[in-house]
Motif scaffolding. Structure first.
Motif, PDB file in Angstrom:
ATOM      1  N   GLY A 263       0.789  -1.217   0.000  1.00 38.73           N
ATOM      2  CA  GLY A 263       0.000   0.000   0.000  1.00 38.73           C
ATOM      3  C   GLY A 263       0.820   1.265   0.000  1.00 38.73           C
ATOM      4  N   ARG A 264       0.766   1.977   1.091  1.00 36.56           N
ATOM      5  CA  ARG A 264       1.396   3.291   1.181  1.00 36.56           C
ATOM      6  C   ARG A 264       2.918   3.164   1.108  1.00 36.56           C
ATOM      7  N   PRO A 265       3.562   3.815   0.144  1.00 35.07           N
ATOM      8  CA  PRO A 265       5.017   3.668   0.000  1.00 35.07           C
ATOM      9  C   PRO A 265       5.799   4.183   1.196  1.00 35.07           C
ATOM     10  N   ASP A 266       5.229   5.102   1.978  1.00 36.62           N
ATOM     11  CA  ASP A 266       5.944   5.612   3.143  1.00 36.62           C
ATOM     12  C   ASP A 266       5.989   4.606   4.291  1.00 36.62           C
ATOM     13  N   THR A 267       5.314   3.467   4.145  1.00 38.58           N
ATOM     14  CA  THR A 267       5.349   2.428   5.178  1.00 38.58           C
ATOM     15  C   THR A 267       6.224   1.247   4.770  1.00 38.58           C
ATOM     16  N   ILE A 268       6.788   1.283   3.561  1.00 42.23           N
ATOM     17  CA  ILE A 268       7.559   0.163   3.033  1.00 42.23           C
ATOM     18  C   ILE A 268       9.032   0.335   3.402  1.00 42.23           C
ATOM     19  N   THR A 269       9.584  -0.702   4.006  1.00 43.68           N
ATOM     20  CA  THR A 269      11.018  -0.699   4.325  1.00 43.68           C
ATOM     21  C   THR A 269      11.659  -1.967   3.769  1.00 43.68           C
ATOM     22  N   ARG A 270      12.975  -1.928   3.674  1.00 43.08           N
ATOM     23  CA  ARG A 270      13.710  -3.107   3.203  1.00 43.08           C
ATOM     24  C   ARG A 270      13.423  -4.312   4.095  1.00 43.08           C
ATOM     25  N   ALA A 271      13.405  -4.111   5.420  1.00 40.54           N
ATOM     26  CA  ALA A 271      13.196  -5.234   6.337  1.00 40.54           C
ATOM     27  C   ALA A 271      11.822  -5.876   6.128  1.00 40.54           C
ATOM     28  N   LYS A 272      10.805  -5.070   5.923  1.00 36.51           N
ATOM     29  CA  LYS A 272       9.461  -5.635   5.714  1.00 36.51           C
ATOM     30  C   LYS A 272       9.400  -6.414   4.408  1.00 36.51           C
ATOM     31  N   LEU A 273       9.995  -5.874   3.359  1.00 32.77           N
ATOM     32  CA  LEU A 273      10.016  -6.594   2.088  1.00 32.77           C
ATOM     33  C   LEU A 273      10.827  -7.882   2.198  1.00 32.77           C
ATOM     34  N   GLU A 274      11.933  -7.846   2.930  1.00 31.43           N
ATOM     35  CA  GLU A 274      12.741  -9.056   3.109  1.00 31.43           C
ATOM     36  C   GLU A 274      11.975 -10.111   3.903  1.00 31.43           C
ATOM     37  N   THR A 275      11.160  -9.671   4.857  1.00 36.82           N
ATOM     38  CA  THR A 275      10.302 -10.614   5.586  1.00 36.82           C
ATOM     39  C   THR A 275       9.358 -11.328   4.630  1.00 36.82           C
ATOM     40  N   VAL A 281       5.964 -14.838   0.039  1.00 37.34           N
ATOM     41  CA  VAL A 281       4.909 -13.995  -0.535  1.00 37.34           C
ATOM     42  C   VAL A 281       5.374 -13.492  -1.896  1.00 37.34           C
ATOM     43  N   GLU A 282       4.536 -13.747  -2.935  1.00 39.31           N
ATOM     44  CA  GLU A 282       4.943 -13.374  -4.290  1.00 39.31           C
ATOM     45  C   GLU A 282       4.379 -12.027  -4.723  1.00 39.31           C
ATOM     46  N   ARG A 283       3.171 -11.696  -4.297  1.00 48.06           N
ATOM     47  CA  ARG A 283       2.459 -10.543  -4.865  1.00 48.06           C
ATOM     48  C   ARG A 283       2.276  -9.457  -3.809  1.00 48.06           C
ATOM     49  N   ILE A 284       2.658  -8.241  -4.141  1.00 48.95           N
ATOM     50  CA  ILE A 284       2.439  -7.100  -3.258  1.00 48.95           C
ATOM     51  C   ILE A 284       1.824  -5.958  -4.065  1.00 48.95           C
ATOM     52  N   SER A 285       1.232  -5.011  -3.358  1.00 49.20           N
ATOM     53  CA  SER A 285       0.721  -3.796  -3.984  1.00 49.20           C
ATOM     54  C   SER A 285       1.487  -2.597  -3.455  1.00 49.20           C
ATOM     55  N   VAL A 286       1.938  -1.761  -4.362  1.00 49.62           N
ATOM     56  CA  VAL A 286       2.538  -0.469  -4.019  1.00 49.62           C
ATOM     57  C   VAL A 286       1.642   0.580  -4.653  1.00 49.62           C
ATOM     58  N   ASN A 287       0.827   1.228  -3.838  1.00 51.51           N
ATOM     59  CA  ASN A 287      -0.296   2.001  -4.376  1.00 51.51           C
ATOM     60  C   ASN A 287      -0.085   3.508  -4.252  1.00 51.51           C
ATOM     61  N   PRO A 288       0.215   4.184  -5.345  1.00 49.61           N
ATOM     62  CA  PRO A 288       0.395   5.626  -5.255  1.00 49.61           C
ATOM     63  C   PRO A 288      -0.918   6.392  -5.244  1.00 49.61           C
ATOM     64  N   GLN A 289      -1.958   5.883  -5.913  1.00 50.94           N
ATOM     65  CA  GLN A 289      -3.233   6.554  -6.187  1.00 50.94           C
ATOM     66  C   GLN A 289      -3.058   7.726  -7.147  1.00 50.94           C
ATOM     67  N   THR A 290      -2.025   8.515  -6.953  1.00 50.80           N
ATOM     68  CA  THR A 290      -1.653   9.574  -7.891  1.00 50.80           C
ATOM     69  C   THR A 290      -0.142   9.783  -7.774  1.00 50.80           C
ATOM     70  N   ASP A 302       0.576  11.375   3.313  1.00 47.26           N
ATOM     71  CA  ASP A 302       1.775  12.141   3.645  1.00 47.26           C
ATOM     72  C   ASP A 302       3.039  11.492   3.096  1.00 47.26           C
ATOM     73  N   HIS A 303       2.976  11.105   1.822  1.00 44.75           N
ATOM     74  CA  HIS A 303       4.177  10.646   1.131  1.00 44.75           C
ATOM     75  C   HIS A 303       4.279  11.391  -0.187  1.00 44.75           C
ATOM     76  N   THR A 304       5.356  11.188  -0.902  1.00 40.47           N
ATOM     77  CA  THR A 304       5.565  11.859  -2.179  1.00 40.47           C
ATOM     78  C   THR A 304       5.587  10.841  -3.310  1.00 40.47           C
ATOM     79  N   ALA A 305       5.487  11.349  -4.532  1.00 39.27           N
ATOM     80  CA  ALA A 305       5.602  10.477  -5.698  1.00 39.27           C
ATOM     81  C   ALA A 305       6.981   9.835  -5.753  1.00 39.27           C
ATOM     82  N   ALA A 306       8.004  10.595  -5.343  1.00 39.06           N
ATOM     83  CA  ALA A 306       9.367  10.049  -5.342  1.00 39.06           C
ATOM     84  C   ALA A 306       9.476   8.837  -4.422  1.00 39.06           C
ATOM     85  N   GLN A 307       8.775   8.862  -3.284  1.00 39.39           N
ATOM     86  CA  GLN A 307       8.805   7.711  -2.383  1.00 39.39           C
ATOM     87  C   GLN A 307       8.158   6.484  -3.021  1.00 39.39           C
TER      88      GLN A 307
END
Length: 484
Positions: A263-275, A281-290, A302-307
């Motif tokens: 979901g929200r890119p500002d909540t994604i970290t390397r450790a969580k993805l490595e978990t 787990v094969e499929r994830i969603s990274v949802n910018p909405q805009t 409260d994140h940016t497009a760059a994130q």
């Protein structure tokens, strides 16, 4: 869109909400009542039945429309067939009256339901070919040719997917926390705050997951698709996220697919993805909405497009080969050019699936409370076409669709995927052809019965996190009764 207040006189009060939905295709309905206590324009409905022959008429603003039909023969295996036929006749009659009165032609015609693909499957069940079933939907409900063609493409894609077996069920796990609440959101969930409820919630959720796993074993059910959603599951800190995911994968192993809403890119970290990678787990969603920063601030993200770009690239670098992205057409203040900028950024990233939502302002959302306007129908339609064009350029094919009330331009939400990346859980939920064991606050379990009507019964969990924690035992008992 013209605003109206309507007082309905009808012998079929059980269909009043459906009649109001048809009105909303043509008007902004400020008031709607049956009892006449409300002052408004009169809408009169008459209905008569003689044997299996029924006659329906509506009158509004000096104009009248009348239609007749013959009901299907009574069938004990399909007890609702006659009721559905009556409702369909009445809605189409009212639709034709309002279409003639206003000169407006909605893109989906008289359809107001969430799942228009069901009507195509209805034709297939009656022995029609796919082309014939699509043509029947288009003609019967006055659907635009491009929308009908989209339905046909989606059903064609779904027919190539493995159908749920009778001993399979999906599993949904709810993490109802977000860093902040989006302005358009109506899903059950709470802002994370200082996280004081996370520990007690995970304790209750893990207990309910154990009962859910026991229930499935007792019922002889295997996991078909596993989906961890919310909220934003990755809003949990790294330790809590790992704790949850290890329990989820331990209790519900061997699913055909696993999806986690990062979901929200500002909540994604390397450790969580490595978990997630370590757990399979094969499929994830990274949802910018805009991908426009000014819109992100406006809607409370409260994140940016760059994130978003950083999170997506990080996931790719760690080996995720099935990444979904969600976008929303028609967000407040956005032009067609703004949406094109989002589509250009998405195309540069190259997700494996893309869901193009159309903004729907729900009653419980902040946008509704602030009375934010929906974009003009032509603008929403242009944005939806841009989404489809982007999906095509990425080599993605539409595979599921649903509609919502109060949706911009009366459009639709469509999921697109590359070959092999269609999400079974999304199809199962939209087409309602698989049972679901749903766990956590706001989750709704569903049992699909193997009868001709494909009868469905549900067992909802309470949405409030604190109440869920206190009543988790009751939530488990509801599911046990449902699948007994």
């Amino acid at each position: 869109m013209e605003h109206v207040t309507v007082v309905l006189s009808t012998p079929l009060e059980g269909f009043a909400n459906e009649f109001c939905d048809v009105l909303r295709l043509f008007f902004a309905v400020d008031g709607f009542s049956l009892d006449g206590a409300q002052v408004g324009e009169p809408l009169t409905h008459t209905f008569a039945q003689e044997g299996r022959r029924v006659t329906c008429a509506f009158s509004f603003r000096g104009r009248r429309e009348c239609r007749e039909a013959e009901l299907p023969a009574p069938d004990a295996a399909r007890p609702l067939a006659q009721k559905r036929a009556v409702k369909r006749l009445c809605k189409i009659t009212l639709y034709e009256l309002l279409k003639a009165l206003t000169g407006v032609k909605p893109p989906w015609g008289s359809l107001t339901g969430i799942r228009p693909t069901r009507l195509v499957y209805e034709g297939l069940d009656a022995g029609l070919s796919l082309e014939q079933a699509v043509a029947c939907v288009q003609e019967t409900f006055d659907v635009d040719p491009d929308k009908a063609e989209l339905l046909g493409r989606i059903v064609h894609q779904q027919q190539a997917l493995p159908y749920p077996a009778g001993n399979e069920a999906d599993v949904y796990v709810s993490v109802p926390f977000c860093r902040t609440r989006c302005a358009y959101c109506s899903f059950p969930g709470e802002a994370l705050g200082k996280g004081k409820l996370v520990g007690p919630y995970l304790d209750a959720l893990e207990w309910e997951m154990e009962r859910g796993a026991e229930l499935m074993a007792a019922a002889g059910l295997k996991v078909r698709a596993l989906y961890v959603g919310g909220g934003t599951p990755t809003s949990l800190n790294e330790a809590d996220f790992e704790r949850l995911m290890r329990q989820v994968m331990r209790l519900f192993p061997a699913a055909r697919e696993h999806t986690v809403e990062a979901g929200r890119p500002d909540t994604i970290t390397r450790a969580k993805l490595e978990t997630l990678r370590a757990l399979g787990v094969e499929r994830i969603s990274v949802n910018p909405q805009t991908m426009n920063d000014f819109t992100l601030r406006l809607i409370g993200r409260d994140h940016t497009a760059a994130q978003t770009v950083e999170a997506f690239n990080l996931a790719r670098s760690l080996g995720f080969a099935d990444i979904n992205m969600d976008v929303i057409a028609g967000l407040p203040g956005e032009s067609v050019a703004d949406f094109q900028a989002t589509m250009d950024a998405v195309r540069a990233l190259g997700p494996d699936s893309l869901t193009v939502h159309t903004l729907a302002i729900k009653r419980s959302s902040r946008l509704n409370l602030e009375r934010a306007p929906l974009p003009e129908p032509a603008v929403a339609a242009d944005m939806v076409r841009l989404g489809e064009n982007t999906a095509q350029r990425l080599g993605l094919t539409p595979y599921y669709l649903y509609r919502q009330k109060y949706m911009a331009g009366q459009q639709q939400n469509v999921g697109y995927a590359r070959p092999g990346a269609a999400c079974l859980y999304n199809v199962d939920i939209m087409e309602e052809n698989a049972s679901v064991v749903a766990l956590g606050a706001g989750a709704i379990s569903k049992r699909v019965f193997e009868d001709r009507e494909r009868r469905i019964e549900r067992a909802p969990n309470v949405s409030n996190v604190s109440v869920y924690i206190d009543r988790v035992g009751e939530m488990a008992r509801r599911k046990i009764q449902l699948f007994a």
